[in-house]
Scaffold this motif. Structure first.
Motif, mmCIF file in Angstrom:
data_model
loop_
_atom_site.group_PDB
_atom_site.id
_atom_site.type_symbol
_atom_site.label_atom_id
_atom_site.label_comp_id
_atom_site.label_asym_id
_atom_site.label_seq_id
_atom_site.Cartn_x
_atom_site.Cartn_y
_atom_site.Cartn_z
ATOM 1 N N PRO A 8 0.835 -1.211 0.000
ATOM 2 C CA PRO A 8 0.000 0.000 0.000
ATOM 3 C C PRO A 8 0.867 1.257 0.000
ATOM 4 C CG PRO A 8 -0.059 -1.060 2.147
ATOM 5 C CD PRO A 8 0.677 -1.986 1.238
ATOM 6 N N ILE A 9 0.396 2.255 -0.730
ATOM 7 C CA ILE A 9 1.121 3.517 -0.759
ATOM 8 C C ILE A 9 0.119 4.632 -0.504
ATOM 9 C CG2 ILE A 9 0.941 3.717 -3.281
ATOM 10 C CD1 ILE A 9 4.090 4.716 -1.485
ATOM 11 N N GLY A 10 0.466 5.534 0.389
ATOM 12 C CA GLY A 10 -0.448 6.619 0.731
ATOM 13 C C GLY A 10 -0.394 7.718 -0.326
ATOM 14 N N LEU A 11 -1.561 8.233 -0.693
ATOM 15 C CA LEU A 11 -1.614 9.329 -1.665
ATOM 16 C C LEU A 11 -2.194 10.568 -0.986
ATOM 17 C CD1 LEU A 11 -3.007 7.634 -4.902
ATOM 18 C CD2 LEU A 11 -0.631 7.915 -4.185
ATOM 19 N N SER A 12 -1.594 11.681 -1.292
ATOM 20 C CA SER A 12 -2.112 12.954 -0.794
ATOM 21 C C SER A 12 -3.366 13.323 -1.570
ATOM 22 C CB SER A 12 -1.040 14.039 -0.975
ATOM 23 O OG SER A 12 -1.609 15.224 -1.460
ATOM 24 N N PRO A 13 -4.262 14.107 -0.990
ATOM 25 C CA PRO A 13 -5.468 14.503 -1.745
ATOM 26 C C PRO A 13 -5.127 15.379 -2.953
ATOM 27 C CG PRO A 13 -5.362 15.645 0.359
ATOM 28 C CD PRO A 13 -4.309 14.590 0.394
ATOM 29 N N MET A 14 -3.933 15.955 -2.968
ATOM 30 C CA MET A 14 -3.533 16.782 -4.110
ATOM 31 C C MET A 14 -2.737 15.980 -5.141
ATOM 32 S SD MET A 14 -3.827 18.735 -1.236
ATOM 33 C CE MET A 14 -2.412 19.475 -0.433
ATOM 34 N N HIS A 15 -2.649 14.664 -4.913
ATOM 35 C CA HIS A 15 -1.831 13.810 -5.759
ATOM 36 C C HIS A 15 -2.059 14.067 -7.251
ATOM 37 C CE1 HIS A 15 0.371 10.172 -6.878
ATOM 38 N NE2 HIS A 15 -0.602 9.936 -7.736
ATOM 39 N N ASP A 16 -3.340 14.061 -7.615
ATOM 40 C CA ASP A 16 -3.676 14.217 -9.023
ATOM 41 C C ASP A 16 -3.204 15.554 -9.578
ATOM 42 O OD1 ASP A 16 -4.782 13.245 -11.347
ATOM 43 O OD2 ASP A 16 -6.738 14.185 -10.983
ATOM 44 N N MET A 17 -3.274 16.601 -8.742
ATOM 45 C CA MET A 17 -2.836 17.935 -9.174
ATOM 46 C C MET A 17 -1.329 17.923 -9.466
ATOM 47 S SD MET A 17 -5.722 19.681 -8.562
ATOM 48 C CE MET A 17 -5.345 21.402 -8.421
ATOM 49 N N HIS A 18 -0.573 17.210 -8.634
ATOM 50 C CA HIS A 18 0.875 17.144 -8.839
ATOM 51 C C HIS A 18 1.203 16.383 -10.121
ATOM 52 C CE1 HIS A 18 0.768 18.636 -4.875
ATOM 53 N NE2 HIS A 18 0.684 17.493 -4.235
ATOM 54 N N ALA A 23 4.891 16.568 -11.894
ATOM 55 C CA ALA A 23 5.803 16.569 -10.758
ATOM 56 C C ALA A 23 6.537 15.235 -10.674
ATOM 57 C CB ALA A 23 5.025 16.819 -9.470
ATOM 58 N N VAL A 24 7.768 15.281 -10.178
ATOM 59 C CA VAL A 24 8.504 14.046 -9.908
ATOM 60 C C VAL A 24 8.040 13.542 -8.547
ATOM 61 C CG1 VAL A 24 10.779 13.040 -9.538
ATOM 62 C CG2 VAL A 24 10.462 14.864 -11.238
ATOM 63 N N MET A 25 7.434 12.345 -8.538
ATOM 64 C CA MET A 25 6.872 11.823 -7.293
ATOM 65 C C MET A 25 7.838 10.811 -6.694
ATOM 66 S SD MET A 25 4.019 13.527 -7.381
ATOM 67 C CE MET A 25 3.019 12.829 -6.064
ATOM 68 N N VAL A 26 8.043 10.899 -5.400
ATOM 69 C CA VAL A 26 8.929 9.932 -4.749
ATOM 70 C C VAL A 26 8.241 9.352 -3.518
ATOM 71 C CG1 VAL A 26 11.076 11.009 -5.517
ATOM 72 C CG2 VAL A 26 10.032 11.730 -3.352
ATOM 73 N N LYS A 27 8.660 8.130 -3.169
ATOM 74 C CA LYS A 27 8.113 7.484 -1.976
ATOM 75 C C LYS A 27 8.843 8.005 -0.755
ATOM 76 C CE LYS A 27 6.594 3.196 -4.058
ATOM 77 N NZ LYS A 27 6.824 1.767 -4.171
ATOM 78 N N GLN A 28 8.081 8.459 0.210
ATOM 79 C CA GLN A 28 8.662 8.931 1.461
ATOM 80 C C GLN A 28 7.798 8.415 2.600
ATOM 81 O OE1 GLN A 28 8.326 13.169 1.007
ATOM 82 N NE2 GLN A 28 9.953 13.330 -0.504
ATOM 83 N N ASP A 29 8.339 7.591 3.439
ATOM 84 C CA ASP A 29 7.624 7.099 4.615
ATOM 85 C C ASP A 29 6.247 6.547 4.282
ATOM 86 O OD1 ASP A 29 9.672 8.077 6.553
ATOM 87 O OD2 ASP A 29 9.053 10.006 5.714
ATOM 88 N N GLY A 30 6.171 5.790 3.201
ATOM 89 C CA GLY A 30 4.903 5.155 2.859
ATOM 90 C C GLY A 30 3.952 6.037 2.067
ATOM 91 N N TRP A 31 4.382 7.223 1.711
ATOM 92 C CA TRP A 31 3.561 8.120 0.908
ATOM 93 C C TRP A 31 4.290 8.420 -0.394
ATOM 94 C CZ3 TRP A 31 -0.933 11.079 2.714
ATOM 95 C CH2 TRP A 31 -1.329 10.739 4.016
ATOM 96 N N LEU A 32 3.504 8.736 -1.412
ATOM 97 C CA LEU A 32 4.065 9.154 -2.690
ATOM 98 C C LEU A 32 3.877 10.672 -2.770
ATOM 99 C CD1 LEU A 32 5.337 7.727 -5.132
ATOM 100 C CD2 LEU A 32 3.071 7.667 -6.178
ATOM 101 N N MET A 33 4.996 11.399 -2.675
ATOM 102 C CA MET A 33 4.879 12.858 -2.571
ATOM 103 C C MET A 33 5.713 13.543 -3.658
ATOM 104 S SD MET A 33 2.804 13.213 -0.037
ATOM 105 C CE MET A 33 2.878 14.896 0.528
ATOM 106 N N PRO A 34 5.335 14.781 -4.030
ATOM 107 C CA PRO A 34 6.092 15.481 -5.075
ATOM 108 C C PRO A 34 7.439 15.970 -4.530
ATOM 109 C CG PRO A 34 4.359 16.891 -4.231
ATOM 110 C CD PRO A 34 4.203 15.572 -3.538
#
Lengths: 223, 956
Positions: A8-18, A23-34
């Protein structure tokens, strides 16, 4: 149960906007963040000049209620002088924002909610709101004017001093704000995650430029 | 017109606002216009030879510049697609596209000016007197009226909405008005060390001092203005908003400020109103001809924009300003044919008057202007001797191309009035001035009736200092009375059919007199009937004339006549500016992106966006009934209720018992108001001895949260209620293959005996911790999974993948509504109304009269004893015709009940639904009719659910 499952990977609610703006997305502490949109130095430069906005939804967020908050903060975080109401204080890497006499928002880096939770003991009620709240950091000298377009709260440099916090309507929705940077102003904003796209759009329209986690790191290590 | 004619400009002067070294170019009606930096659009057009700046509202009469200060309606133009822009205060800027309004084909040659001959057809109270019979007449005529009469046209296709924005601003002291009083107030407040915002509606600070060439102790008028403006510039704690109109003062010292495309909500601890006074026009026949100026307008034109306003002027005044303006006209090389002063005596103590005398200018005391001559512009003027304030027949005619008028100055007290200031009539100046101000509000300058620069500056300083220090201060210290000769005379009203009281809406003095004659003697009703003060100027140019006409005709003194209410906005504000940026807060679920990718048709459910369907809702229903379906139910309200007193608390809130519920079990619950009517429903799951997970309907979670907290606030119960709606995504997996689908993703034992209906468990699904609730809103074997919101897409994807072999399909709100209806599960607010109770809504089983007290018990006991008058029942139509919500249930042609929900059943093909009917009809098989499209169609009552009445599939 099937064997080959994607972790499982956590997505931010703004994920789609990024993703939509590449945006270059990277995994950080179980989340995929820009991590960056264009170049992290450019994004940091822009924040130093005007205002950048960074998605920090993965931050650990725990709301703590306690009757004797001063005592709880001393035991759990070793804080001798607890922050007053509508003030914030740092304690062991966590930012403690006191929204009311008996209510503190404990904010930690991603994945830190459990750690925060485990420290609390005694007559407290703690709610992990990490999943429920989106977060953004607005950084730069124009952070105040960006927010002034969206909230009636006095968010001028004078009206919203460093290490203070508040709850107010921002872009027509309820939000919590913490100012945590004096030289280079930084205001963190937390709000219901269902409003992620709404808030992100409103902030960009108000003049903030998207900024990845790399740029935020660059700026915060500058001191 | 094309290029600005250099001849049009006077020689440079230090007071001028224009910079002749810098040119800007814009377009007017397709022609290029060149202007200087600092020009307004109107001043540039004037230099280019334009004299007709607008066509009037009703009669399409030509109108020219009059106030040159953004007060009157005579120069409203469309600039860059924005209608009704005041061209006289709108800075000329490169590339602007400007056009006239309310004229065809052009302002110069407006074919619609023929309307001016039909004044007889448009009496005052036009809309009350005509076009109401026959009724269809209005329908036919109104589009024509709307085309012919009016202002600019809004471009409805415009997408420039995003350009509008809001800003919030805070200050200790807000000063409104950038004239001498406002500037000195801002400086004094700033010296006290507080944040000051100075709001001024003109392009630059200075007010009337900007074009005041008189010598004062500290220098010439405009030098003083420049000095003060410079001092303000150098103060870091003063923010200046120029070109910004404070259009309203609201509770809590909130000022609404409109500046360009921005709306600023300015909140201040204290407000200083230094709003000045509006110079008033005079009412005489053809007082609207181009070439008619207020004296202040002329001086702006001459001194700020260095424009030559004409060659020969007649000046008509009721006060000293006329003399000063005359002097200015002479100095600008304009011949003055005469000065008519309505006052009886020559003002010997006025320097300007003495100088006029020495220069041989004809001054006529006790004279008023009767009419102007000309059709498209002023060609002459006629004055008449006044006798006791009344015009006589002793007339004199003059050739002139401009008429300069000054009817005195009306204090601009609207903002003060909006905040509750009280006014008193001051007979010495013939105006109402503020007498008592509420706390935190201060007034300074000519709005208080003060004249004389020294007084005005002193008042400003005092008001600024008091406002900054929180003092109450002498806000309106009485100013020394002007010498008697300087007191203005009441303006006379000359007869004639084209003497306009209201330039905005083309209302003449004759119209007003007629309206008063018809019985509208109260100024408030006179305003509404005649529409005077209701146009774009909002009374700035017309209120005084209306009040004095009203006083004259009714014989009441001015203080009895009073004033109309000056509501915000006191200056028109574009709706776009009020609306701001188009940011409608929309709630999106964690799986929102997936729904859109799958082509879902999204609908608004309260503030949420939810999939209505992904294709045909019928197919989605059948997928759930026959295979397996998933629906995003993240929008369900979710409350975490925890604490040792939680069981007792929920027993009190709900009609059902929850203290007896064992951990790991779920019970349906209904919330009632004190009177016993249904507030909301949902499931309550006991997670632990002291912790419950409560769901509410999508749109009611805030109401329920507030409801719980409201009851808790009044007790010392140890209960914490936390709204965790945002924190959890939720998916309902339902259908005969739901178990097999889920089993591929979890270790939780889902076997029928291990995981029964209305039980809960916690376990991992696809690696994510989930709360499993075995509930069945849609009537099939199924689980509601609740899990941290950031994993919404992960679980959604995992379920679709796992269910692929079973023919899984996502389903939307529409399919869910059909499926629940087949199960006769109600939706509060859809199938219930404000007075529905569980007893009449097919839910009497949730009310436990055998437990102690609970919210709504008394009301429900009464309802039980009274017996239900109507009941919610199911019905089935004989033919597959679906009624709409709210259609009548009829018996013998009479309506006796109403349909609350209806659909076609995908399982049976029948049209069916829920309806409220009289209790006597709530019998299985009872024949009724439903009124659909004008016909009563047969149906029968069905008490059992249409689908799986025993609930076998649900429990399977």
């Amino acid at each position: 149960m099937t064997a080959a499952l994607k972790p499982p990977i956590g997505l931010s609610p703004m994920h789609d906007m990024h993703v939509r703006v590449g945006a270059v997305m990277v995994k950080q502490d179980g989340w995929l963040m820009p991590s960056r949109y264009t170049s992290s130095t450019e994004e940091a430069d822009r924040a130093r000049r005007s205002a950048g906005v960074c998605d920090v939804s993965s931050a650990g967020k725990v709301i703590v209620y306690a009757g004797d908050m001063d005592a709880v903060l001393k035991t759990a975080f070793g804080l001798d002088a607890a922050p007053g109401v509508l003030s914030a204080a740092w304690a062991d890497g966590a930012l403690l924002a006191r929204m009311a006499r008996d209510e503190v928002w404990a904010l930690a880096p991603a994945g830190g909610a459990g750690h925060l939770h485990s420290r609390l003991a005694g007559d407290t009620h703690a709610v992990d709101v990490t999943s429920g709240l989106a977060g953004v950091a607005i950084v730069g000298p124009d952070a105040f004017s960006v927010l002034a377009a969206l909230t009636e709260l006095d968010v001028s440099s004078i009206g919203f001093a460093d290490m203070t916090c508040a709850q107010a309507s921002v872009a027509e929705i309820g939000a919590a704000l913490v100012r945590r940077g004096a030289d280079l102003p930084r205001i963190d904003l937390y709000f219901g995650r269902e409003y992620g796209e709404h808030m992100w759009t409103a902030l960009l329209d108000a003049g903030a430029a998207p900024m990845g986690s790399e740029a935020l790191l660059l700026l915060s290590t500058e001191g | 017109m094309a290029v600005a004619n250099p001849e049009a400009r006077l020689a440079s002067h230090p007071a001028q606002a224009i910079d002749r070294s810098r040119l800007v170019a814009f377009q007017f009606e397709g022609q290029p216009v060149r202007a200087f930096e600092g020009d307004s659009i109107a001043s540039a057009l004037y230099a280019a030879g334009v004299r007709i700046f607008s066509r009037s509202f009703k009669y399409h009469r030509p109108r020219g510049l009059t106030c040159v200060a953004g007060r009157c309606p005579n120069c409203l133009m469309t600039v860059d697609g924005v209608p009704n822009v005041r061209a006289c205060v709108e800075p000329a800027r490169d590339g602007a596209v400007v056009s006239g309004q309310n004229a065809w084909p052009s302002l110069e040659r407006d074919a619609l000016s023929v309307m001016d001959r039909f004044g007889w057809a448009m009496p005052v109270g036009f809309y009350y007197k005509s076009l109401y019979r026959p009724r269809l007449l209005w329908k036919a005529v109104s589009p024509i009226i709307r085309r012919v009469a009016g202002l600019g046209t809004v471009n409805v296709d415009s997408t420039s909405g995003a350009a509008y924005g809001h800003r919030n601003q805070h200050a200790e002291v807000a000063v409104v008005g950038g004239g001498p009083a406002g500037m000195s107030a801002a400086l004094a407040a700033s010296e006290a060390g507080v944040r000051v915002v100075l709001v001024d509606d003109q392009p630059a600070l200075g007010g009337s001092l900007r074009y005041d060439l008189r010598a004062y102790p500290d220098g010439l008028g405009y030098e003083t203005a420049h000095g003060l403006a410079g001092a303000i510039q150098s103060r870091s704690n003063i923010e200046v908003l120029t070109g910004a109109t404070a259009f309203g003062l609201y509770e809590g010292n909130l000022l609404g400020v409109h500046q360009g495309s921005r709306l600023i909500k300015l909140r201040a601890e204290s407000v200083v109103a230094a709003t000045g006074a509006y110079e008033q026009p005079l009412v005489y026949d053809r007082n609207d001809l181009p070439g008619t100026y207020l004296s202040s307008g002329l001086r702006r034109l001459m001194h700020l924009y260095r424009l030559r306003p004409g060659t020969a002027a007649l000046v008509a005044t009721t006060n000293d300003e006329g003399y000063r303006a005359t002097l200015d006209l002479l100095n600008a090389g304009v011949r003055v044919v005469a000065l008519a002063d309505s006052r009886p005596r020559f003002p010997h103590d006025l320097d300007a008057a003495m100088e006029l005398q020495s220069r041989g200018i004809l001054v006529l005391p006790s004279h008023g202007v009767v009419r102007a001559e000309g059709a498209r512009n002023v060609e002459g003027a006629v004055v008449s001797r006044l006798d006791g304030g009344r015009l006589t027949t002793e007339e004199r005619e003059f050739d002139c191309d401009l008429v300069c008028v000054s009817g005195g100055f009306a204090p601009a007290g609207a903002l003060l009035a909006q905040d509750g200031a009280q006014f008193a009539f001051d007979p010495s100046i013939g105006e109402s001035v503020p007498a008592k101000l509420p706390e935190g509000l201060f007034a300074a300058g000519s709005v208080t009736g003060a004249s004389g620069l020294d007084d005005v500056l002193r008042q400003g300083r005092e008001a600024g200092r008091s406002a900054a220090t929180g003092g109450r201060g002498p806000a309106t210290s009485p100013s020394p009375k002007a010498p008697e000769s300087a007191a203005p005379a009441p303006a006379s009203v000359a007869p004639g059919s084209r003497g306009f009281v209201c330039l905005c809406e083309d209302v003449t003095s004759k119209d007003v007199v007629t309206a008063i004659g018809e019985g509208f003697t109260d100024i408030q009703t006179l305003k509404r009937y005649s529409t005077v003060t209701m146009g774009p100027c909002q009374g700035k140019m017309c209120h005084r004339a209306l009040a004095s006409l009203c006083a004259g005709e009714t014989g009441q003194p001015p203080d009895v006549v009073g004033a109309t209410t000056q509501r915000p906005p006191l200056q028109p504000v574009p709706l776009g500016a009020l609306a701001g940026a188009a940011h409608l807060p929309i709630k999106r679920t964690p799986m929102d992106r997936r729904h859109r990718e799958m082509g879902a048709r999204m609908i608004d459910v309260g503030p949420w966006q939810r999939p209505h369907s992904y294709g045909d809702p019928r197919d989605e229903c059948l997928a759930v009934r026959n295979r397996v379906g998933i629906i995003d139910v993240s929008t369900l309200g979710k409350l975490d209720v925890a604490g040792p007193d939680a069981p007792a608390f929920l027993d009190r809130m709900y009609t059902h018992n929850f203290s007896t519920l064992r951990p790991g079990r779920i019970r349906y619950g209904m919330l009632c108001t004190d009177s016993g009517s249904i507030l909301d429903d949902g499931t309550v799951t006991r997670l632990a001895e002291d912790r419950y997970f409560v769901t509410t309907s999508t749109t009611n979670v805030d109401t329920v949260e507030d409801w719980f907290k409201w009851w808790l606030a009044a007790s010392d119960s140890r209960v914490r209620v936390t709204n965790v709606t945002s924190a959890y995504a939720a998916i309902n997996v339902a259908g005969p293959s739901a178990r097999q689908t889920l089993a591929k993703l979890t270790d939780v034992d889902l076997a029928p005996r291990a995981f029964r209906y209305m039980r809960s468990a916690e376990g991992d699904v696809a690696g994510v911790r989930c709360l499993f609730l075995r509930v069945g809103f849609v009537g099939e074997t199924g689980w509601e999974l609740h899990f941290p919101a950031q994993y919404g897409e992960h679980i959604w994807d995992a379920l679709l993948e796992a269910g692929e072999e079973f023919g899984i399909a996502p389903f939307g709100v529409e399919a869910q509504r059909v499926l629940r209806l087949e199960k006769k599960h109600i939706i509060p607010s859809q199938d219930t109304d404000l007075v529905s109770t569980p007893l009449d809504s097919d839910a009497e089983w949730v009310v436990r009269f055998d437990k102690e007290d609970f919210i709504g018990r008394a009301g429900l006991v009464a309802a039980r004893d009274r017996g239900a008058r109507e009941l919610l029942v199911g019905f089935v139509m004989r033919d597959p015709v679906v009624p709409s919500d709210g259609n009548a249930v009829t018996v013998d042609g009479f309506p006796v009940g109403r349909v609350t929900s209806a659909r076609i059943s995908p399982t049976t093909g029948q049209a069916f639904g829920l309806a409220r009917v009289p209790a006597s009809l709530a019998q299985d098989g009872q024949e009724v009719h439903v009124h659909i499209d004008g016909r009563d169609l047969p149906a029968h009552v069905r008490l059992e659910p249409l689908y799986d009445p025993e609930g076998e599939r649900l429990r399977a």
